[in-house]
Design an enzyme around this catalytic site. Structure first.
Site, PDB file in Angstrom:
ATOM      1  N   ALA A  28      21.751  13.479  50.898  1.00 30.81           N
ATOM      2  CA  ALA A  28      23.145  13.545  50.465  1.00 30.81           C
ATOM      3  C   ALA A  28      23.329  14.052  49.044  1.00 30.81           C
ATOM      4  O   ALA A  28      24.456  14.074  48.545  1.00 30.81           O
ATOM      5  CB  ALA A  28      23.786  12.159  50.596  1.00 30.81           C
ATOM      6  N   GLY A  33      24.857  17.637  53.298  1.00 31.66           N
ATOM      7  CA  GLY A  33      24.864  16.182  53.162  1.00 31.66           C
ATOM      8  C   GLY A  33      25.806  15.717  52.076  1.00 31.66           C
ATOM      9  O   GLY A  33      26.529  14.712  52.238  1.00 31.66           O
ATOM     10  N   SER A 156      19.155  22.776  64.546  1.00 38.07           N
ATOM     11  CA  SER A 156      19.272  24.120  63.981  1.00 38.07           C
ATOM     12  C   SER A 156      19.407  25.133  65.102  1.00 38.07           C
ATOM     13  O   SER A 156      18.922  24.921  66.218  1.00 38.07           O
ATOM     14  CB  SER A 156      18.030  24.466  63.157  1.00 38.07           C
ATOM     15  OG  SER A 156      17.969  25.843  62.870  1.00 38.07           O
ATOM     16  N   TYR A 187       9.128  24.570  62.213  1.00 38.52           N
ATOM     17  CA  TYR A 187      10.493  24.106  61.952  1.00 38.52           C
ATOM     18  C   TYR A 187      11.322  24.115  63.232  1.00 38.52           C
ATOM     19  O   TYR A 187      12.028  23.152  63.547  1.00 38.52           O
ATOM     20  CB  TYR A 187      11.140  25.007  60.902  1.00 38.52           C
ATOM     21  CG  TYR A 187      12.599  24.735  60.674  1.00 38.52           C
ATOM     22  CD1 TYR A 187      13.019  23.669  59.880  1.00 38.52           C
ATOM     23  CD2 TYR A 187      13.568  25.551  61.246  1.00 38.52           C
ATOM     24  CE1 TYR A 187      14.362  23.423  59.673  1.00 38.52           C
ATOM     25  CE2 TYR A 187      14.921  25.312  61.041  1.00 38.52           C
ATOM     26  CZ  TYR A 187      15.310  24.249  60.254  1.00 38.52           C
ATOM     27  OH  TYR A 187      16.648  24.002  60.054  1.00 38.52           O
TER      28      TYR A 187
END
Length: 318
Positions: A28, A33, A156, A187
């Site tokens: 965050a 975030g 993603s 990833y």
């Protein structure tokens, strides 16, 4: 200039009074975030900004001091499972409920040599998936107690791959010990794991009042991707087109906010919610959708999802 293709939360959703609600947003201190936290606090919520770099989180959060809601910055490192356990223990000492959990932290570790977390897990899947798996499982009791409540985990566009290469989780070699390592592939496989877990958890939690979702926030103009040479070159090449193909952090946060706040999202528990993206190789997916059917059949494999969760429990010692 705003991107005209962006999916936006409706006005009513962004005006809901969230006083008395408690949310955890990981990662965050920057990017999506941070913007997600900002909007929740503006609407009156108390947000736990879960950050690896507490000083950075504390510094940027000062901008929220005059907002309707409140915040607390707490430390957690998703590359260290003990840190995740410490965070949840500290959280439960202070709070007895949680209305929403947005698992936003993640990273792409480009290169051709694998990096590993403190627990020996390949870094991409360790940070994006395993750390958040442990966090979510340790908070399930409070999420159920606080129902209706919600869980969102960032996926993603990369998970989709293309028609010739649909990514999947290699359960037999999840840590890339026996395969030639590729950072982008690692990833993308980690994000397949996120979709599978959101689906499995949604099925598991039916009837509890806890809904789940995997989220693609769009291509945010943030510091995501790190400082690897490939990322630097890509940023320079795409800079003239950034407003038409990438999103501001505010725009990118809209999908996360929709999952956390909209009245409709719980009707699609376990589903994939995607902002638009020019990076989809499948043309029909480029406009996104709340929810959207992924073109990758591997994220709909319920047997693989159950096997992934069983393996995950062993790897994080649950």
């Amino acid at each position: 200039m705003a991107n005209k293709n962006v999916l936006w939360c409706d006005t009513a959703t962004l005006q809901k009074d969230l006083k008395g609600k408690i949310y955890i947003v990981t990662g965050a201190n920057s990017g999506v975030g941070l913007e997600t936290s900002k909007q929740l606090i503006k609407q009156g919520a108390h947000v736990i900004m879960a950050c690896r770099r507490v000083d950075a989180g504390t510094q940027v959060a000062k901008a929220f001091d005059d907002f309707k809601g409140s915040y607390e910055v707490m430390k957690v490192d998703f590359g260290d499972l003990q840190s995740v356990r410490d965070f949840t223990e500290n959280y439960k000492k202070k709070y007895d409920r949680i209305d929403g959990l947005m698992c936003n932290a993640g990273a792409l570790f480009s290169g051709d040599e694998a990096q590993y977390t403190k627990d020996g897990i390949e870094m991409s899947i360790g940070v994006s998936y395993f750390g958040h798996f442990l966090l979510t499982e340790l908070l399930l009791d409070l999420l159920k107690k606080s129902a209706p409540s919600r869980v969102g985990i960032l996926s993603s566009v990369g998970h989709a791959g293309n028609s010739k290469n649909r990514y999947k989780v290699h359960l037999e070699d999840i840590n890339w010990k026996n395969r030639k390592y590729n950072g982008v592939d690692a990833y993308c496989e980690a994000k397949v794991a996120v979709n599978l877990y959101a689906m499995e958890l949604g099925e598991r939690l039916k009837g509890t009042g806890v809904s789940t979702a995997s989220v693609h926030p769009g291509w945010a103009r943030s510091n995501f991707g790190g400082s690897g040479m490939m990322i630097k070159v890509l940023r320079v090449f795409l800079y003239p087109f950034r407003n038409s193909i990438t999103n501001s952090n505010e725009e990118s946060a809209q999908t996360s906010l929709h999952v956390l706040l909209s009245d409709d999202a719980p009707n699609h528990s376990g589903a994939y919610f995607s902002q638009h993206s020019v990076l989809y190789r499948d043309k029909e997916c480029k406009k996104g959708g709340w929810p959207m059917i992924s073109p990758n059949p591997n994220v709909k494999d319920k047997v693989a999802a159950q096997q992934l969760v069983e393996l995950s429990r062993k790897m994080v010692a649950l």
